[in-house]
Motif scaffolding. Structure first.
Motif, PDB file in Angstrom:
ATOM      1  N   ASN A 178      36.985 -28.721  20.732  1.00 17.91           N
ATOM      2  CA  ASN A 178      35.806 -29.530  20.390  1.00 17.91           C
ATOM      3  C   ASN A 178      34.756 -28.707  19.638  1.00 17.91           C
ATOM      4  N   THR A 179      35.213 -27.919  18.693  1.00 15.84           N
ATOM      5  CA  THR A 179      34.310 -26.988  18.014  1.00 15.84           C
ATOM      6  C   THR A 179      34.570 -26.990  16.508  1.00 15.84           C
ATOM      7  N   VAL A 180      33.473 -26.923  15.758  1.00 16.98           N
ATOM      8  CA  VAL A 180      33.550 -26.730  14.320  1.00 16.98           C
ATOM      9  C   VAL A 180      32.871 -25.405  14.002  1.00 16.98           C
ATOM     10  N   TYR A 181      33.402 -24.713  13.017  1.00 20.22           N
ATOM     11  CA  TYR A 181      32.918 -23.383  12.668  1.00 20.22           C
ATOM     12  C   TYR A 181      32.449 -23.339  11.220  1.00 20.22           C
ATOM     13  N   LEU A 182      31.563 -22.380  10.957  1.00 16.11           N
ATOM     14  CA  LEU A 182      31.183 -22.084   9.584  1.00 16.11           C
ATOM     15  C   LEU A 182      31.208 -20.569   9.428  1.00 16.11           C
ATOM     16  N   GLN A 183      32.240 -20.072   8.761  1.00 15.04           N
ATOM     17  CA  GLN A 183      32.329 -18.647   8.470  1.00 15.04           C
ATOM     18  C   GLN A 183      31.552 -18.375   7.192  1.00 15.04           C
ATOM     19  N   MET A 184      30.589 -17.487   7.278  1.00 15.05           N
ATOM     20  CA  MET A 184      29.712 -17.202   6.147  1.00 15.05           C
ATOM     21  C   MET A 184      29.867 -15.739   5.744  1.00 15.05           C
ATOM     22  N   ASN A 185      30.348 -15.521   4.545  1.00 16.75           N
ATOM     23  CA  ASN A 185      30.555 -14.170   4.016  1.00 16.75           C
ATOM     24  C   ASN A 185      29.651 -13.937   2.804  1.00 16.75           C
ATOM     25  N   SER A 186      29.509 -12.680   2.437  1.00 18.05           N
ATOM     26  CA  SER A 186      28.705 -12.311   1.268  1.00 18.05           C
ATOM     27  C   SER A 186      27.334 -12.975   1.303  1.00 18.05           C
ATOM     28  N   LEU A 187      26.699 -12.888   2.439  1.00 15.43           N
ATOM     29  CA  LEU A 187      25.430 -13.581   2.623  1.00 15.43           C
ATOM     30  C   LEU A 187      24.339 -13.015   1.726  1.00 15.43           C
ATOM     31  N   LYS A 188      23.467 -13.916   1.301  1.00 15.85           N
ATOM     32  CA  LYS A 188      22.369 -13.584   0.403  1.00 15.85           C
ATOM     33  C   LYS A 188      21.043 -13.938   1.066  1.00 15.85           C
ATOM     34  N   PRO A 189      19.957 -13.315   0.653  1.00 19.86           N
ATOM     35  CA  PRO A 189      18.658 -13.684   1.243  1.00 19.86           C
ATOM     36  C   PRO A 189      18.357 -15.179   1.121  1.00 19.86           C
ATOM     37  N   GLU A 190      18.814 -15.808   0.054  1.00 22.06           N
ATOM     38  CA  GLU A 190      18.560 -17.234  -0.118  1.00 22.06           C
ATOM     39  C   GLU A 190      19.371 -18.112   0.825  1.00 22.06           C
ATOM     40  N   ASP A 191      20.274 -17.520   1.592  1.00 20.26           N
ATOM     41  CA  ASP A 191      20.980 -18.273   2.628  1.00 20.26           C
ATOM     42  C   ASP A 191      20.157 -18.378   3.915  1.00 20.26           C
ATOM     43  N   THR A 192      19.036 -17.702   3.960  1.00 26.02           N
ATOM     44  CA  THR A 192      18.175 -17.748   5.133  1.00 26.02           C
ATOM     45  C   THR A 192      17.692 -19.171   5.380  1.00 26.02           C
ATOM     46  N   ALA A 193      17.945 -19.673   6.586  1.00 25.81           N
ATOM     47  CA  ALA A 193      17.592 -21.058   6.930  1.00 25.81           C
ATOM     48  C   ALA A 193      17.968 -21.320   8.383  1.00 25.81           C
ATOM     49  N   VAL A 194      17.520 -22.452   8.871  1.00 24.40           N
ATOM     50  CA  VAL A 194      18.056 -22.975  10.127  1.00 24.40           C
ATOM     51  C   VAL A 194      19.284 -23.804   9.762  1.00 24.40           C
TER      52      VAL A 194
END
Length: 129
Positions: free
Chosen positions: A77-93
């Protein structure tokens, strides 16, 4: 009805990775199309990714394509979001959302936050050195 709880956010340096999780209550998780949205301070909530219940189709916003990967484990019962190569503009809730519509929709539909019935409380992701 389903309740969604996100986890996995935090502070990461540019170029780093995080994996967000969204755990859903209830036994009908597989009946929901699941999406991830994000909202930065002073900005509107924006679509990031979605995985569809019917076809398993996946859509990404252009801003995250090639860097983020959405997946789901119906047994957990889980969904995932793998986030790579993160950038400052990815900053958010980051919020996960569920759509219970039995109809097959297109990417435009799923990219609108108004298409979703259920929302989690959000998890903060900060990308900074």
């Amino acid at each position: 009805q389903v309740q969604l709880v996100e986890s996995g956010g935090g502070l990461v340096q540019p170029g780093g990775s995080l994996r967000l999780s969204c755990a859903a209550s209830g036994r009908t998780f597989n009946l929901y199309t699941m999406g991830w949205f994000r909202q930065a301070p002073g900005k509107e909530r924006e679509f990031a990714a979605v995985i569809c219940r019917h076809t398993g189709s996946i859509y990404y916003a252009e801003s995250v394509k090639g860097r983020f990967t959405i997946s789901r484990d119906n047994a957990k019962n889980t969904v995932y979001l793998q986030m790579n190569s993160l950038k400052p503009e990815d900053t958010a809730v980051y919020y996960c959302a569920g759509d219970s519509s039995p109809l097959i929709r297109d990417a435009n539909y799923y990219s609108s936050h108004t298409s979703y019935d259920y929302w989690g409380q959000g998890t903060q992701v900060t990308v900074s050195s």
